[in-house]
Write a protein that holds these residues in place. Structure first.
Motif, PDB file in Angstrom:
ATOM      1  N   LYS A 104       0.827  -1.208   0.000  1.00 37.26           N
ATOM      2  CA  LYS A 104       0.000   0.000   0.000  1.00 37.26           C
ATOM      3  C   LYS A 104       0.862   1.259   0.000  1.00 37.26           C
ATOM      4  CE  LYS A 104      -4.146  -1.927   2.065  1.00 37.26           C
ATOM      5  NZ  LYS A 104      -5.073  -1.909   3.182  1.00 37.26           N
ATOM      6  N   VAL A 105       1.961   1.234   0.750  1.00 36.78           N
ATOM      7  CA  VAL A 105       2.859   2.385   0.781  1.00 36.78           C
ATOM      8  C   VAL A 105       3.478   2.593  -0.596  1.00 36.78           C
ATOM      9  CG1 VAL A 105       5.056   3.215   1.711  1.00 36.78           C
ATOM     10  CG2 VAL A 105       3.340   2.283   3.245  1.00 36.78           C
ATOM     11  N   ALA A 106       3.903   1.507  -1.229  1.00 38.77           N
ATOM     12  CA  ALA A 106       4.499   1.619  -2.566  1.00 38.77           C
ATOM     13  C   ALA A 106       3.483   2.144  -3.568  1.00 38.77           C
ATOM     14  CB  ALA A 106       5.041   0.266  -3.008  1.00 38.77           C
ATOM     15  N   GLN A 107       2.246   1.676  -3.494  1.00 34.00           N
ATOM     16  CA  GLN A 107       1.209   2.164  -4.404  1.00 34.00           C
ATOM     17  C   GLN A 107       0.940   3.643  -4.186  1.00 34.00           C
ATOM     18  OE1 GLN A 107      -1.962  -0.553  -3.507  1.00 34.00           O
ATOM     19  NE2 GLN A 107      -1.404  -1.968  -5.145  1.00 34.00           N
ATOM     20  N   GLN A 108       0.951   4.083  -2.937  1.00 33.92           N
ATOM     21  CA  GLN A 108       0.718   5.492  -2.645  1.00 33.92           C
ATOM     22  C   GLN A 108       1.859   6.344  -3.177  1.00 33.92           C
ATOM     23  OE1 GLN A 108      -2.128   6.633  -1.409  1.00 33.92           O
ATOM     24  NE2 GLN A 108      -1.384   8.694  -1.743  1.00 33.92           N
ATOM     25  N   VAL A 109       3.085   5.837  -3.084  1.00 36.62           N
ATOM     26  CA  VAL A 109       4.238   6.565  -3.618  1.00 36.62           C
ATOM     27  C   VAL A 109       4.102   6.698  -5.137  1.00 36.62           C
ATOM     28  CG1 VAL A 109       6.730   6.403  -4.023  1.00 36.62           C
ATOM     29  CG2 VAL A 109       5.813   6.011  -1.745  1.00 36.62           C
ATOM     30  N   VAL A 110       3.662   5.640  -5.789  1.00 42.75           N
ATOM     31  CA  VAL A 110       3.482   5.680  -7.243  1.00 42.75           C
ATOM     32  C   VAL A 110       2.414   6.710  -7.613  1.00 42.75           C
ATOM     33  CG1 VAL A 110       2.637   4.367  -9.224  1.00 42.75           C
ATOM     34  CG2 VAL A 110       4.300   3.349  -7.679  1.00 42.75           C
ATOM     35  N   ILE A 111       1.315   6.719  -6.903  1.00 44.63           N
ATOM     36  CA  ILE A 111       0.238   7.680  -7.177  1.00 44.63           C
ATOM     37  C   ILE A 111       0.731   9.108  -6.989  1.00 44.63           C
ATOM     38  CG2 ILE A 111      -1.982   8.525  -6.326  1.00 44.63           C
ATOM     39  CD1 ILE A 111      -2.695   5.579  -5.752  1.00 44.63           C
ATOM     40  N   THR A 112       1.467   9.337  -5.914  1.00 42.21           N
ATOM     41  CA  THR A 112       1.996  10.671  -5.638  1.00 42.21           C
ATOM     42  C   THR A 112       2.980  11.092  -6.718  1.00 42.21           C
ATOM     43  OG1 THR A 112       1.751  10.247  -3.273  1.00 42.21           O
ATOM     44  CG2 THR A 112       3.177  12.071  -3.909  1.00 42.21           C
ATOM     45  N   THR A 113       3.834  10.186  -7.123  1.00 45.74           N
ATOM     46  CA  THR A 113       4.815  10.496  -8.159  1.00 45.74           C
ATOM     47  C   THR A 113       4.138  10.813  -9.485  1.00 45.74           C
ATOM     48  OG1 THR A 113       6.399   9.008  -7.092  1.00 45.74           O
ATOM     49  CG2 THR A 113       6.864   9.625  -9.354  1.00 45.74           C
ATOM     50  N   GLU A 114       3.113  10.047  -9.839  1.00 53.45           N
ATOM     51  CA  GLU A 114       2.379  10.328 -11.079  1.00 53.45           C
ATOM     52  C   GLU A 114       1.708  11.696 -11.027  1.00 53.45           C
ATOM     53  OE1 GLU A 114      -0.272   7.048 -11.506  1.00 53.45           O
ATOM     54  OE2 GLU A 114       1.271   5.737 -12.360  1.00 53.45           O
ATOM     55  N   ALA A 115       1.146  12.048  -9.884  1.00 51.94           N
ATOM     56  CA  ALA A 115       0.506  13.363  -9.750  1.00 51.94           C
ATOM     57  C   ALA A 115       1.533  14.488  -9.903  1.00 51.94           C
ATOM     58  CB  ALA A 115      -0.199  13.468  -8.402  1.00 51.94           C
ATOM     59  N   LYS A 116       2.710  14.291  -9.306  1.00 53.12           N
ATOM     60  CA  LYS A 116       3.756  15.308  -9.440  1.00 53.12           C
ATOM     61  C   LYS A 116       4.228  15.431 -10.886  1.00 53.12           C
ATOM     62  CE  LYS A 116       5.566  15.077  -4.740  1.00 53.12           C
ATOM     63  NZ  LYS A 116       6.710  14.717  -3.888  1.00 53.12           N
ATOM     64  N   GLN A 117       4.329  14.297 -11.588  1.00 54.35           N
ATOM     65  CA  GLN A 117       4.749  14.335 -12.983  1.00 54.35           C
ATOM     66  C   GLN A 117       3.718  15.078 -13.844  1.00 54.35           C
ATOM     67  OE1 GLN A 117       5.373  10.242 -13.965  1.00 54.35           O
ATOM     68  NE2 GLN A 117       7.513  10.251 -13.321  1.00 54.35           N
ATOM     69  N   LYS A 118       2.436  14.836 -13.587  1.00 55.65           N
ATOM     70  CA  LYS A 118       1.389  15.543 -14.331  1.00 55.65           C
ATOM     71  C   LYS A 118       1.464  17.044 -14.068  1.00 55.65           C
ATOM     72  CE  LYS A 118      -1.959  11.822 -14.775  1.00 55.65           C
ATOM     73  NZ  LYS A 118      -3.296  11.330 -14.416  1.00 55.65           N
ATOM     74  N   GLU A 119       1.718  17.404 -12.811  1.00 60.71           N
ATOM     75  CA  GLU A 119       1.819  18.817 -12.470  1.00 60.71           C
ATOM     76  C   GLU A 119       3.009  19.457 -13.182  1.00 60.71           C
ATOM     77  OE1 GLU A 119       2.393  21.651  -8.530  1.00 60.71           O
ATOM     78  OE2 GLU A 119       1.841  19.560  -8.278  1.00 60.71           O
ATOM     79  N   VAL A 120       4.131  18.737 -13.230  1.00 60.81           N
ATOM     80  CA  VAL A 120       5.312  19.257 -13.919  1.00 60.81           C
ATOM     81  C   VAL A 120       5.023  19.416 -15.409  1.00 60.81           C
ATOM     82  CG1 VAL A 120       7.670  18.645 -14.618  1.00 60.81           C
ATOM     83  CG2 VAL A 120       6.984  18.413 -12.237  1.00 60.81           C
ATOM     84  N   GLU A 121       4.317  18.452 -16.000  1.00 63.18           N
ATOM     85  CA  GLU A 121       3.959  18.550 -17.412  1.00 63.18           C
ATOM     86  C   GLU A 121       3.045  19.749 -17.662  1.00 63.18           C
ATOM     87  OE1 GLU A 121       2.239  14.822 -18.409  1.00 63.18           O
ATOM     88  OE2 GLU A 121       4.146  13.730 -18.283  1.00 63.18           O
ATOM     89  N   ASN A 122       2.076  19.970 -16.769  1.00 66.31           N
ATOM     90  CA  ASN A 122       1.172  21.115 -16.933  1.00 66.31           C
ATOM     91  C   ASN A 122       1.922  22.436 -16.827  1.00 66.31           C
ATOM     92  OD1 ASN A 122      -1.008  19.426 -17.281  1.00 66.31           O
ATOM     93  ND2 ASN A 122      -1.641  19.515 -15.132  1.00 66.31           N
ATOM     94  N   VAL A 123       2.867  22.503 -15.899  1.00 66.33           N
ATOM     95  CA  VAL A 123       3.668  23.723 -15.758  1.00 66.33           C
ATOM     96  C   VAL A 123       4.512  23.934 -17.004  1.00 66.33           C
ATOM     97  CG1 VAL A 123       5.591  24.741 -14.464  1.00 66.33           C
ATOM     98  CG2 VAL A 123       3.679  23.718 -13.243  1.00 66.33           C
ATOM     99  N   ALA A 124       5.070  22.853 -17.540  1.00 68.39           N
ATOM    100  CA  ALA A 124       5.884  22.975 -18.746  1.00 68.39           C
ATOM    101  C   ALA A 124       5.038  23.455 -19.922  1.00 68.39           C
ATOM    102  CB  ALA A 124       6.539  21.639 -19.069  1.00 68.39           C
ATOM    103  N   LYS A 125       3.810  22.954 -20.032  1.00 68.99           N
ATOM    104  CA  LYS A 125       2.919  23.406 -21.107  1.00 68.99           C
ATOM    105  C   LYS A 125       2.598  24.888 -20.948  1.00 68.99           C
ATOM    106  CE  LYS A 125       0.662  18.970 -21.958  1.00 68.99           C
ATOM    107  NZ  LYS A 125      -0.597  18.207 -21.831  1.00 68.99           N
ATOM    108  N   ALA A 126       2.313  25.291 -19.712  1.00 73.73           N
ATOM    109  CA  ALA A 126       1.999  26.704 -19.469  1.00 73.73           C
ATOM    110  C   ALA A 126       3.199  27.586 -19.796  1.00 73.73           C
ATOM    111  CB  ALA A 126       1.566  26.911 -18.022  1.00 73.73           C
ATOM    112  N   LYS A 127       4.394  27.138 -19.443  1.00 72.04           N
ATOM    113  CA  LYS A 127       5.595  27.907 -19.762  1.00 72.04           C
ATOM    114  C   LYS A 127       5.795  27.992 -21.270  1.00 72.04           C
ATOM    115  CE  LYS A 127       8.432  27.216 -15.641  1.00 72.04           C
ATOM    116  NZ  LYS A 127       9.696  26.643 -15.135  1.00 72.04           N
TER     117      LYS A 127
END
Length: 88
Positions: free
Chosen positions: A42-65
């Motif tokens: 469960k901890v590993a799955q939560q880390v994966v979910i968090t990492t995916e969310a951060k990657q999406k946020e980074v992609e959105n910021v890159a698109k906005a830039k």
């Protein structure tokens, strides 16, 4: 003869009790290992979910830039207005 039978019966009961105790100990140990593994999963799955969310946020910021940098002569006010209108 009856004394030997009594000793044999007591010894058998003691061995059976020892075997039952060993089985319960082993069973509890297996359950503890399973619970620990499930918690780690469960901890590993939560880390994966968090990492995916951060990657999406980074992609959105890159698109906005990229959108902002695609307008080299845009001033601050026009960029703020575009952001408020939802274009950025």
């Amino acid at each position: 003869m009856t004394k030997a039978k009594i000793v044999d019966l007591i010894l058998r009961c003691a061995l059976i009790a020892l075997a039952v105790c060993a089985f319960f100990y082993w069973s509890n140990h297996q359950v503890a290992k399973r619970v620990k593994a499930e918690c780690e999963l469960k901890v590993a799955q939560q880390v994966v979910i968090t990492t995916e969310a951060k990657q999406k946020e980074v992609e959105n910021v890159a698109k906005a830039k990229a959108v902002i940098h695609s307008r080299p002569n845009a001033n601050r006010d026009s960029l703020l207005n575009a952001m408020r209108n939802g274009e950025l």
